[in-house]
Scaffold this active site. Structure first.
Site, PDB file in Angstrom:
ATOM      1  N   GLU A   1      15.842 -21.822  22.913  1.00 31.66           N
ATOM      2  CA  GLU A   1      15.783 -20.348  22.175  1.00 31.66           C
ATOM      3  C   GLU A   1      16.634 -19.378  23.584  1.00 31.66           C
ATOM      4  O   GLU A   1      15.662 -19.284  24.696  1.00 31.66           O
ATOM      5  CB  GLU A   1      14.912 -19.711  21.378  1.00 31.66           C
ATOM      6  CG  GLU A   1      14.234 -20.185  20.233  1.00 31.66           C
ATOM      7  CD  GLU A   1      13.213 -19.090  19.247  1.00 31.66           C
ATOM      8  OE1 GLU A   1      13.285 -18.675  18.920  1.00 31.66           O
ATOM      9  OE2 GLU A   1      11.746 -19.451  19.864  1.00 31.66           O
TER      10      GLU A   1
ATOM     11  N   ASP B   1       6.783 -23.482   6.410  1.00 27.43           N
ATOM     12  CA  ASP B   1       7.140 -24.091   7.443  1.00 27.43           C
ATOM     13  C   ASP B   1       8.923 -23.367   7.386  1.00 27.43           C
ATOM     14  O   ASP B   1       9.702 -24.550   7.042  1.00 27.43           O
ATOM     15  CB  ASP B   1       7.594 -24.908   8.277  1.00 27.43           C
ATOM     16  CG  ASP B   1       7.498 -25.740   9.335  1.00 27.43           C
ATOM     17  OD1 ASP B   1       9.009 -24.717  10.010  1.00 27.43           O
ATOM     18  OD2 ASP B   1       7.340 -26.011  10.594  1.00 27.43           O
ATOM     19  N   HIS B   2       9.463 -22.972   7.698  1.00 26.61           N
ATOM     20  CA  HIS B   2      11.257 -22.672   7.256  1.00 26.61           C
ATOM     21  C   HIS B   2      11.768 -23.917   8.004  1.00 26.61           C
ATOM     22  O   HIS B   2      13.658 -24.148   7.630  1.00 26.61           O
ATOM     23  CB  HIS B   2      11.289 -20.686   8.021  1.00 26.61           C
ATOM     24  CG  HIS B   2      12.028 -20.623   9.223  1.00 26.61           C
ATOM     25  ND1 HIS B   2      10.627 -20.694  10.460  1.00 26.61           N
ATOM     26  CD2 HIS B   2      12.817 -20.782   9.989  1.00 26.61           C
ATOM     27  CE1 HIS B   2      11.389 -20.213  11.142  1.00 26.61           C
ATOM     28  NE2 HIS B   2      12.969 -20.441  11.079  1.00 26.61           N
TER      29      HIS B   2
ATOM     30  N   ASP C   1       2.786 -21.164  18.659  1.00 31.89           N
ATOM     31  CA  ASP C   1       3.969 -20.762  17.393  1.00 31.89           C
ATOM     32  C   ASP C   1       5.063 -22.136  17.403  1.00 31.89           C
ATOM     33  O   ASP C   1       5.739 -21.416  16.136  1.00 31.89           O
ATOM     34  CB  ASP C   1       4.937 -19.828  18.584  1.00 31.89           C
ATOM     35  CG  ASP C   1       5.670 -19.057  17.679  1.00 31.89           C
ATOM     36  OD1 ASP C   1       5.723 -18.668  16.544  1.00 31.89           O
ATOM     37  OD2 ASP C   1       6.873 -18.554  18.786  1.00 31.89           O
TER      38      ASP C   1
ATOM     39  N   LYS D   1      11.465 -19.625  25.543  1.00 30.45           N
ATOM     40  CA  LYS D   1      11.769 -18.762  25.173  1.00 30.45           C
ATOM     41  C   LYS D   1      12.678 -18.733  26.637  1.00 30.45           C
ATOM     42  O   LYS D   1      12.255 -18.968  27.783  1.00 30.45           O
ATOM     43  CB  LYS D   1      10.992 -18.376  24.711  1.00 30.45           C
ATOM     44  CG  LYS D   1      10.057 -17.904  23.671  1.00 30.45           C
ATOM     45  CD  LYS D   1      10.719 -17.597  22.692  1.00 30.45           C
ATOM     46  CE  LYS D   1       9.307 -17.465  21.002  1.00 30.45           C
ATOM     47  NZ  LYS D   1      10.253 -17.097  20.431  1.00 30.45           N
TER      48      LYS D   1
ATOM     49  N   LYS E   1       3.721 -18.951   7.945  1.00 30.70           N
ATOM     50  CA  LYS E   1       2.975 -19.450   8.512  1.00 30.70           C
ATOM     51  C   LYS E   1       2.392 -17.945  10.039  1.00 30.70           C
ATOM     52  O   LYS E   1       3.086 -16.621   9.019  1.00 30.70           O
ATOM     53  CB  LYS E   1       3.586 -19.805  10.101  1.00 30.70           C
ATOM     54  CG  LYS E   1       5.027 -19.031  10.584  1.00 30.70           C
ATOM     55  CD  LYS E   1       5.508 -19.222  11.297  1.00 30.70           C
ATOM     56  CE  LYS E   1       5.198 -19.220  12.730  1.00 30.70           C
ATOM     57  NZ  LYS E   1       5.920 -19.228  13.948  1.00 30.70           N
TER      58      LYS E   1
ATOM     59  N   LYS F   1      16.051 -25.862   6.422  1.00 32.92           N
ATOM     60  CA  LYS F   1      17.123 -25.697   6.736  1.00 32.92           C
ATOM     61  C   LYS F   1      18.147 -26.992   6.548  1.00 32.92           C
ATOM     62  O   LYS F   1      16.904 -28.095   6.529  1.00 32.92           O
ATOM     63  CB  LYS F   1      16.697 -25.416   8.613  1.00 32.92           C
ATOM     64  CG  LYS F   1      16.870 -24.694   9.014  1.00 32.92           C
ATOM     65  CD  LYS F   1      16.017 -24.741  10.545  1.00 32.92           C
ATOM     66  CE  LYS F   1      15.335 -23.546  11.132  1.00 32.92           C
ATOM     67  NZ  LYS F   1      16.016 -22.488  11.352  1.00 32.92           N
TER      68      LYS F   1
ATOM     69  N   HIS G   1       6.991 -25.828  13.664  1.00 30.49           N
ATOM     70  CA  HIS G   1       8.366 -26.473  13.360  1.00 30.49           C
ATOM     71  C   HIS G   1       8.384 -27.727  14.327  1.00 30.49           C
ATOM     72  O   HIS G   1       9.610 -29.091  13.478  1.00 30.49           O
ATOM     73  CB  HIS G   1       9.119 -25.521  13.826  1.00 30.49           C
ATOM     74  CG  HIS G   1       9.303 -24.470  13.763  1.00 30.49           C
ATOM     75  ND1 HIS G   1       8.641 -23.821  12.145  1.00 30.49           N
ATOM     76  CD2 HIS G   1       8.739 -22.849  14.304  1.00 30.49           C
ATOM     77  CE1 HIS G   1       8.991 -22.458  12.113  1.00 30.49           C
ATOM     78  NE2 HIS G   1       8.441 -22.038  13.579  1.00 30.49           N
TER      79      HIS G   1
ATOM     80  N   ARG H   1       0.467  -1.570  -0.230  1.00 29.14           N
ATOM     81  CA  ARG H   1      -0.152  -0.045  -0.413  1.00 29.14           C
ATOM     82  C   ARG H   1       0.580   0.820   0.113  1.00 29.14           C
ATOM     83  O   ARG H   1       0.746   2.595  -0.393  1.00 29.14           O
ATOM     84  CB  ARG H   1      -1.244  -0.156   1.029  1.00 29.14           C
ATOM     85  CG  ARG H   1      -2.356   0.740   1.305  1.00 29.14           C
ATOM     86  CD  ARG H   1      -3.290   0.629   2.051  1.00 29.14           C
ATOM     87  NE  ARG H   1      -2.308   0.677   3.765  1.00 29.14           N
ATOM     88  CZ  ARG H   1      -2.537   0.359   4.618  1.00 29.14           C
ATOM     89  NH1 ARG H   1      -4.208  -0.510   4.864  1.00 29.14           N
ATOM     90  NH2 ARG H   1      -1.743  -0.503   5.371  1.00 29.14           N
TER      91      ARG H   1
HETATM   92  C1  BG6 Z   1       9.448 -18.634  14.105  1.00 33.69           C
HETATM   93  C2  BG6 Z   1       8.517 -18.498  15.334  1.00 33.69           C
HETATM   94  O1  BG6 Z   1       8.717 -19.263  13.527  1.00 33.69           O
HETATM   95  O2  BG6 Z   1      10.525 -19.703  14.368  1.00 33.69           O
HETATM   96  C3  BG6 Z   1       9.520 -17.369  16.437  1.00 33.69           C
HETATM   97  O3  BG6 Z   1       7.886 -18.080  15.032  1.00 33.69           O
HETATM   98  C4  BG6 Z   1      10.951 -18.251  16.683  1.00 33.69           C
HETATM   99  O4  BG6 Z   1       9.027 -17.853  17.499  1.00 33.69           O
HETATM  100  C5  BG6 Z   1      11.575 -18.888  15.283  1.00 33.69           C
HETATM  101  O5  BG6 Z   1      11.957 -17.611  17.641  1.00 33.69           O
HETATM  102  C6  BG6 Z   1      12.723 -19.854  15.638  1.00 33.69           C
HETATM  103  O6  BG6 Z   1      13.362 -19.934  14.213  1.00 33.69           O
HETATM  104  P1  BG6 Z   1      15.113 -20.389  13.956  1.00 33.69           P
HETATM  105  O7  BG6 Z   1      15.335 -20.878  12.734  1.00 33.69           O
HETATM  106  O8  BG6 Z   1      15.509 -19.056  14.736  1.00 33.69           O
HETATM  107  O9  BG6 Z   1      15.270 -21.267  14.944  1.00 33.69           O
END
Ligand code: BG6
Length: 520
Positions: free
Chosen positions: A242, A203-204, A261, A366, A174, A208, A266, A65
């Site tokens: 994390e 899903d990233h 989350d 976390k 997501k 990896k 993941h 936008r």
């Molecule tokens: C994301 C979450 O999908 O993945 C985050 O929303 C998280 O909260 C992150 O920190 C972790 O990804 P990575 O690649 O740093 O392990």
């Protein structure tokens, strides 16, 4: 025909089947002024250009936008690349060619005129293939997915067609829903305008390298796959830890918590790759069929089982590496009485032939002491006769640890004899390290995922039934927490490994968590 010519024939027919072609393509990014575009998508596309991996020709159009020209859009992204590129300095020659393929379409997502403008822009492409081979990346709020796909379909940029019939795809980020009903609704909206084979849910973690290597490790090495079952495995631990707290993402996190989350996506993805059966081929559907089967084999729990097998936690003020951290309830945009979980640990049973009786312990959180993701396959101990009887010490059971990040690698732990006359044993390690074996080549997950989506290979994306099955599991657990505020024993000090109940979960089974080691 002898066995080896038989094999050659099989290899030849399978190999040609799985080959993909990367065709010229236009990538349209919705939400192009957002953080994801600057941090992840453009750096990933730039690196693909740097590695000559993008199809020729290609176009990238940002749709958002905010008022911008092509020039100002490019200048902003060039600036962002200084900060977010994984390789520095930015290669100016590659960037200027890349930038020439970048343009901006200023429009509101809910305005039909914007999509007509987008179509005109696409239709002005010199190469015919750039007009029909389209990849729409929806880096927007999921509530806008349905609207965007409807508009695209109305102007004829998105046609619904089965398995490879047309070359238009939707890539979606997501969170894919916030529970099963909302995920189903979202799926139904997308399915109205695109066939499932045209939808790529990200899903990233699947981008990896180390996560992809789970299947390679399991199914290309006969020595390990033989051991991967209830006969030899005592239990499995999956840790996704994390060091970061929720920081500025309090508003989002209040709606998600660790279950939505991290676990729904993941953690369950890693679990499905670790536990699944060998697929009949590496085709997307074969791999995804097996992952879904694994998720469906997770034993449903009664409320009493959940109370025993699921531990949630929330951090209160503490320190991580000497750095003071506020309590979750004091983070910005967090309700001071919030009951949202920042940590989850659980014990799951997988009721299939391979894993019957083998507990899977999963945890994520976390503000933990270390940022690391690991899978530990803990084998049954050798009988305590011979060496254990002689030395009077229980033998250390063998294990394989797949370190997914950082310090990516795989470690095999076994017993060795300490040199000398005494019968003294000590656990020793054999380690494969990505860095020392392959150099410091660590592509960003998004590079691989974008390339796969451009090539229309859905193996690394989540299928509809996968996402819905995962929500089914997560919803049941979250439901069991409804109306139950956190109790004192569910809090943990920032910088520790979660509430003590997480340790008790394993201690009750005579086991303990093996904490990932920090990067040395
Ligand atoms: C994301 C979450 O999908 O993945 C985050 O929303 C998280 O909260 C992150 O920190 C972790 O990804 P990575 O690649 O740093 O392990």
């Amino acid at each position: 025909m002898n066995e080896s010519s038989n094999l050659d024939e099989l290899l030849a027919s399978r190999a040609s089947h799985g080959r993909r072609k990367i065709e010229p393509c236009t990538v349209v990014i919705f939400g192009a002024s957002g953080d994801l575009t600057a941090r992840k998508l453009i750096p990933a596309l730039y690196h693909l250009a740097l590695e000559n991996a993008l199809p020729q020709p290609y176009r990238i159009i940002g749709f958002a936008r905010r008022d911008k020209t092509d020039e100002s859009f490019r200048a902003e992204l060039r600036e962002a690349l200084n900060q977010f590129s994984r390789t520095k300095p930015v290669n100016e020659e590659v960037w200027s060619k890349f930038a020439a393929n970048l343009s901006y379409c200023q429009a509101d997502i809910s305005d039909a005129a914007g999509y007509r403008k987008l179509k005109e822009l696409i239709d002005r492409s010199g190469d015919e293939r750039l007009k029909t081979n389209l990849l729409f990346y929806l880096a927007t709020n999921p509530s806008q997915f349905g609207e965007i796909s409807q508009h695209l379909s109305e102007v004829g940029l998105l046609q619904k067609c089965e398995n490879g019939g047309c070359m238009q795809r939707l890539v979606v980020e997501k969170p894919f829903g916030h529970d099963l009903p909302s995920a189903k609704e979202l799926n139904a909206e997308l399915i109205r305008h695109a066939h499932e084979s045209q939808i790529f849910r990200i899903d990233h973690y699947l981008g990896k390298e180390t996560v992809q290597n789970i299947l390679t490790f399991r199914f290309s090495n006969s020595i390990f796959e033989h051991l991967w079952n209830r006969d030899t495995v005592d239990h499995v631990q999956i840790t996704v830890a994390e060091k970061l707290g929720v920081g500025s993402r309090g508003g989002y996190y209040e709606e998600s918590g660790a279950m939505r989350d991290m676990v729904q996506n993941h953690v369950l993805q890693v679990l499905s790759l670790i536990g699944m059966e060998p697929p009949v081929s590496l085709e997307a559907e074969s791999v995804r069929d097996e992952k879904v089967k694994l998720l469906k084999s997770i034993r449903p729990m009664t409320p009493a089982d959940m109370a025993k097998n699921i531990v949630r936690g929330q951090y209160f003020a503490g320190e991580v590496d000497g750095d003071p951290r506020p309590a979750y309830r004091s983070e910005p945009k967090v309700n001071p009485k919030s009951n949202v979980e920042t940590f989850v640990a659980m014990k799951l049973w997988i009721d299939n032939w391979r894993w019957s009786g083998v507990p899977f312990y999963l945890r994520t959180g976390k503000n933990l002491p270390v940022s690391a993701s690991e899978v530990r396959i803990q084998f049954k101990p050798a009988p305590n006769i011979l060496f254990a009887a002689r030395s009077g010490v229980k033998l250390d059971p063998n294990s394989i640890t797949l370190r997914l990040q950082p310090n990516e690698g795989i470690t095999l732990r076994f017993n060795g004899k300490v040199p000398g006359a005494a019968t003294k044993l000590q656990p020793v390690r054999m380690r494969f390290s990505y860095d020392s074996e392959f150099g410091a080549y660590t592509p960003e997950a998004y590079e691989r995922l974008l390339l796969e989506a451009i090539a229309s290979d859905a193996t690394l994306f989540i299928r509809r039934d996968e996402v819905e099955t995962a929500w089914d599991i997560v919803d049941a657990i979250r439901d069991s927490w409804t109306g139950r505020p956190l109790t004192n024993r569910e809090f943990y000090l920032a910088g520790t490994w979660g509430p003590t109940a997480a340790d008790e979960l394993l201690a009750a089974d005579g086991r303990e968590w093996k904490n990932p080691q920090p990067v040395r």
